[in-house]
Design an enzyme around this catalytic site. Structure first.
Site, PDB file in Angstrom:
ATOM      1  CG  PHE A  58       9.053 -76.218 -13.528  1.00  0.00           C
ATOM      2  CD1 PHE A  58       9.907 -75.362 -14.212  1.00  0.00           C
ATOM      3  CD2 PHE A  58       7.764 -75.786 -13.285  1.00  0.00           C
ATOM      4  CE1 PHE A  58       9.489 -74.118 -14.639  1.00  0.00           C
ATOM      5  CE2 PHE A  58       7.333 -74.537 -13.695  1.00  0.00           C
ATOM      6  CZ  PHE A  58       8.193 -73.704 -14.378  1.00  0.00           C
ATOM      7  CE1 TYR A 118       8.138 -70.234 -21.813  1.00  0.00           C
ATOM      8  CE2 TYR A 118       9.548 -71.572 -23.212  1.00  0.00           C
ATOM      9  CZ  TYR A 118       8.581 -71.472 -22.236  1.00  0.00           C
ATOM     10  OH  TYR A 118       8.063 -72.614 -21.675  1.00  0.00           O
ATOM     11  N   GLY A 150      12.321 -78.459 -10.033  1.00  0.00           N
ATOM     12  CA  GLY A 150      11.435 -78.860  -8.951  1.00  0.00           C
ATOM     13  C   GLY A 150      10.586 -77.701  -8.467  1.00  0.00           C
TER      14      GLY A 150
END
Length: 296
Positions: free
Chosen positions: A215, A69, A219
């Site tokens: 998510f 990340y 989404g």
């Protein structure tokens, strides 16, 4: 900013192995910029540190991160270390291994089993810790994960890792992993408009394993964030409760069982407060039925 009385404890708790966490946690991927990884605009470092410290103030004691990340200027692990070390005794930091990004941010072939120790050690260095609370093996298309998970189990036996989980997994992967070492969590995509994770959600409940959907708010936008227009059904329920659609998405996730842990990510303090407050939203059966009808 919302009331300081907001607390992640309102969402309830679950045990990751022997580590008790509040069910509303925090995902660190959004700390690095406006979009995940090397895309978008790098995040404001001072603001990210404020968000992390605010999360702990609100009772968040489960943070999800990874050494991969990072954006052009920001590393999620470095931000966590700078903001929170020395770490609170009850803070659980979960990391992931498997994917590989080179120094320029480009994706390389997934890690071989013999490379996983190096990835674990990189997370240890960046976070400034002598062990990792939870390490998730992100599955990268393997049919059989026994060799990879076995390598992590050896690191667990050596004391570098306390607990193990898997991510982006199918049911057969869970069975393969549990034959080698205890699995405390499964991280998979799941949300109101992503119903494909329901079978794993139910299986985790049956086996007493935490299910950690990612998510849940974004989404189908995935790493890019929320990009699609929100469903009318979600907006209607949000209006009825006087909260945001994102909070309804989190409340819906949490009501799927006490073993479900949410890890919404943000680099915005106001969004963080709203995410944590979603742990107090209780949906009625008719609202759950309405939301369950979306894209199913």
């Amino acid at each position: 900013m919302m009331s300081p009385a907001i607390s992640a404890a309102a969402s309830g708790t679950w045990l990751l192995g022997d580590l008790r966490v509040n069910r509303i946690g925090f995902g660190a991927m959004r700390l690095t910029g406006s979009a995940a990884f090397h895309q978008g605009t790098p995040g404001n470092r001072d603001q990210s540190i404020v968000v992390l410290r605010r999360a702990v103030e609100l009772g968040v004691n489960h943070i999800d991160t990874a050494a991969f990340y990072f954006s052009r200027l920001r590393s999620a692990n470095e931000l966590i270390n700078s903001a929170l070390a020395p770490y609170p005794d009850d803070l659980v930091i979960a990391t992931k291994v498997g994917p590989i990004r080179d120094a320029s941010g480009e994706w390389a072939d997934p890690a071989r089993p013999d490379q996983l120790r190096g990835q674990v050690e990189e997370n240890l260095r960046q976070l400034g810790r002598d062990h990792l609370d939870v390490v998730n093996l992100r599955i990268m298309g393997q049919e059989d994960i026994s060799e990879h998970f076995g390598a992590l189990a050896e690191l667990r036996d050596a004391g570098l890792v306390r607990h193990l989980g898997i991510s982006s997994a199918r049911l057969e992967h869970l069975t393969q992993a549990q034959a080698i070492a205890p699995v405390v969590c499964v991280q998979n995509r799941y949300g109101i408009d992503m119903p494909s994770g329901e079978q794993m959600l139910r299986e985790c409940a049956a086996r007493g394993i935490a299910f950690v959907p990612f998510f849940a708010i974004a989404g189908k936008g995935r790493e890019a964030g929320v990009v699609q227009a929100e469903h009318d059904e979600v907006r209607a329920v949000a209006d009825a409760h006087g909260v945001s659609p994102a909070q309804i998405r989190l409340a819906w996730i949490l009501q799927h069982g006490p073993h479900v842990l949410a890890i919404p990510g943000t680099g915005n303090a106001a969004h963080l407060d709203a995410n944590v407050a979603a742990g107090t939203v209780r949906l009625m059966e008719k609202e759950l039925r309405l939301l369950n009808s979306i894209d199913r």
